[in-house]
Design a protein around this motif. Structure first.
Motif, short mmCIF file in Angstrom:
data_model
loop_
_atom_site.label_atom_id
_atom_site.label_comp_id
_atom_site.label_asym_id
_atom_site.label_seq_id
_atom_site.Cartn_x
_atom_site.Cartn_y
_atom_site.Cartn_z
N ASN A 73 0.81 -1.22 0.00
CA ASN A 73 0.00 0.00 0.00
C ASN A 73 0.84 1.27 0.00
O ASN A 73 0.28 2.36 0.03
N ALA A 99 -1.95 -1.37 -3.44
CA ALA A 99 -3.28 -1.78 -2.97
C ALA A 99 -3.19 -2.24 -1.52
O ALA A 99 -2.11 -2.58 -1.02
N ILE A 114 6.46 -11.33 4.45
CA ILE A 114 7.68 -11.16 5.27
C ILE A 114 7.55 -9.86 6.07
O ILE A 114 7.47 -8.77 5.49
N ALA A 116 5.25 -8.55 7.62
CA ALA A 116 4.06 -7.77 7.28
C ALA A 116 2.78 -8.47 7.73
O ALA A 116 1.71 -8.25 7.15
C1 LIG Z 1 8.46 -4.39 7.33
S1 LIG Z 1 7.91 -4.04 5.69
C2 LIG Z 1 8.40 -5.54 4.88
C3 LIG Z 1 8.56 -5.38 3.40
C4 LIG Z 1 9.08 -6.60 2.65
N1 LIG Z 1 8.21 -7.75 2.84
C5 LIG Z 1 10.50 -6.93 3.05
O1 LIG Z 1 10.72 -7.89 3.80
O2 LIG Z 1 11.41 -6.21 2.61
C6 LIG Z 1 6.14 -4.20 5.78
C7 LIG Z 1 5.44 -3.82 4.48
O3 LIG Z 1 4.03 -4.02 4.61
C8 LIG Z 1 3.38 -2.97 3.90
N2 LIG Z 1 1.98 -2.87 4.34
C9 LIG Z 1 1.53 -2.53 5.56
N3 LIG Z 1 0.17 -2.56 5.58
C10 LIG Z 1 -0.23 -2.94 4.34
C11 LIG Z 1 -1.49 -3.19 3.74
N4 LIG Z 1 -2.62 -3.04 4.43
N5 LIG Z 1 -1.54 -3.59 2.45
C12 LIG Z 1 -0.38 -3.75 1.74
N6 LIG Z 1 0.84 -3.54 2.26
C13 LIG Z 1 0.92 -3.14 3.53
C14 LIG Z 1 4.23 -1.76 4.20
O4 LIG Z 1 4.01 -0.72 3.27
C15 LIG Z 1 5.63 -2.35 4.12
O5 LIG Z 1 6.18 -2.26 2.82
#
Ligand SMILES: C[S@@+](CC[C@H](N)C(=O)[O-])C[C@H]1O[C@@H](n2cnc3c(N)ncnc32)[C@H](O)[C@@H]1O
Length: 239
Positions: A73, A99, A114, A116
């Motif tokens: 998002n 999204a 990951i 998330a």
């Molecule tokens: C700690 S980061 C991890 C990113 C990636 N998986 C990594 O390991 O490099 C958490 C990610 O979740 C995304 N995120 C949080 N809430 C979300 C939502 N409701 N829908 C989509 N993405 C979301 C954030 O924007 C962020 O990029």
């Protein structure tokens, strides 16, 4: 003005600039995890929910020759992911969507989530329930999640909340309907590199506020949660 009074968003943005992955994930582990996540067929698709800048999904799809979808998002992360896909000739293979991942309803053979799980609420259980619905039968979920390696003191618990340990996380995954193919935690070296690279991005701002923030984070890590907060890697398949 104290660090606490400042808008911290620029620091968090700067922290990301030096990171390949926004989690304690080293090159050896990412390669081994991608090897462990085998597609069911040549037409399998991969899906990364909360994909950030898409590095893991892009490597996974490139290695296995798969199509994929990344969902995040944060528009800035998605823009970066699309640019990287184009630079690597993968733009026609991997699609990135700006999204809310909670509304994604197309299951995939390979699902990735990951760092998330918070997308679906507090703790890993709601995430694992949602991810179970999105992982095709005989498919694979790669799940990365915070855990406690040792008992936290009050300050660490206040900062990180009520995390399970690795055994507890595995129980939550099996309760959600998964079999566990692989369970491990990041090494101390992966954590030290992640924390150092995160702070280095902030150090490069070179302002007094940035330095104070980086100092505080380093002290919190080295004097507090280093070795206490861990990060678990699960490879799961629906039971
Ligand atoms: C700690 S980061 C991890 C990113 C990636 N998986 C990594 O390991 O490099 C958490 C990610 O979740 C995304 N995120 C949080 N809430 C979300 C939502 N409701 N829908 C989509 N993405 C979301 C954030 O924007 C962020 O990029």
């Amino acid at each position: 003005m104290t660090v606490a009074d400042e808008d911290l968003r620029p620091y968090f943005q700067a922290a990301r600039t030096g990171l390949t992955f926004n989690s304690p994930l080293g090159e050896q582990r990412v390669a081994a995890l991608i090897d462990r996540v085998q597609p069911l067929s040549a037409s399998s698709r991969a899906l990364d929910l909360g994909c950030g800048t898409g590095e893991l999904l892009l490597r996974l799809c490139a290695q296995h020759g798969l199509g994929g979808d990344g969902v995040d998002n944060q528009a800035t992360d998605v823009t970066t992911a699309r640019r990287t896909a184009a630079d690597r000739g993968l733009a026609g293979q991997v699609t990135f969507h700006t999204a809310d991942a909670t509304v994604w309803d197309r299951p995939a053979d390979i699902v990735v989530n990951i760092g998330a799980s918070h997308i679906w609420g507090e703790g890993p259980a709601p995430a694992l329930a949602a991810l179970h619905r999105l992982t095709n039968p005989f498919g694979t979920l790669l799940f990365g999640e915070g855990v406690y390696e040792t008992k936290p003191d009050a300050a660490v618990r206040e900062g990180f909340g009520d995390l399970p340990d690795l055994a507890g996380l595995v129980r939550i995954a099996t309760d959600a309907g998964f079999r566990v193919l692989h369970a491990a935690t990041s090494t101390q070296g992966e954590w030290d590199d992640f924390e150092s690279d995160w702070r280095a991005g902030i150090e490069r701002l070179a302002t007094p506020g940035a330095r104070a923030f980086a100092d505080r984070r380093r002290e919190e890590y080295l004097d507090g949660y280093r070795g206490v907060v861990g990060f678990a890697w699960l490879v799961l398949t629906p039971a």
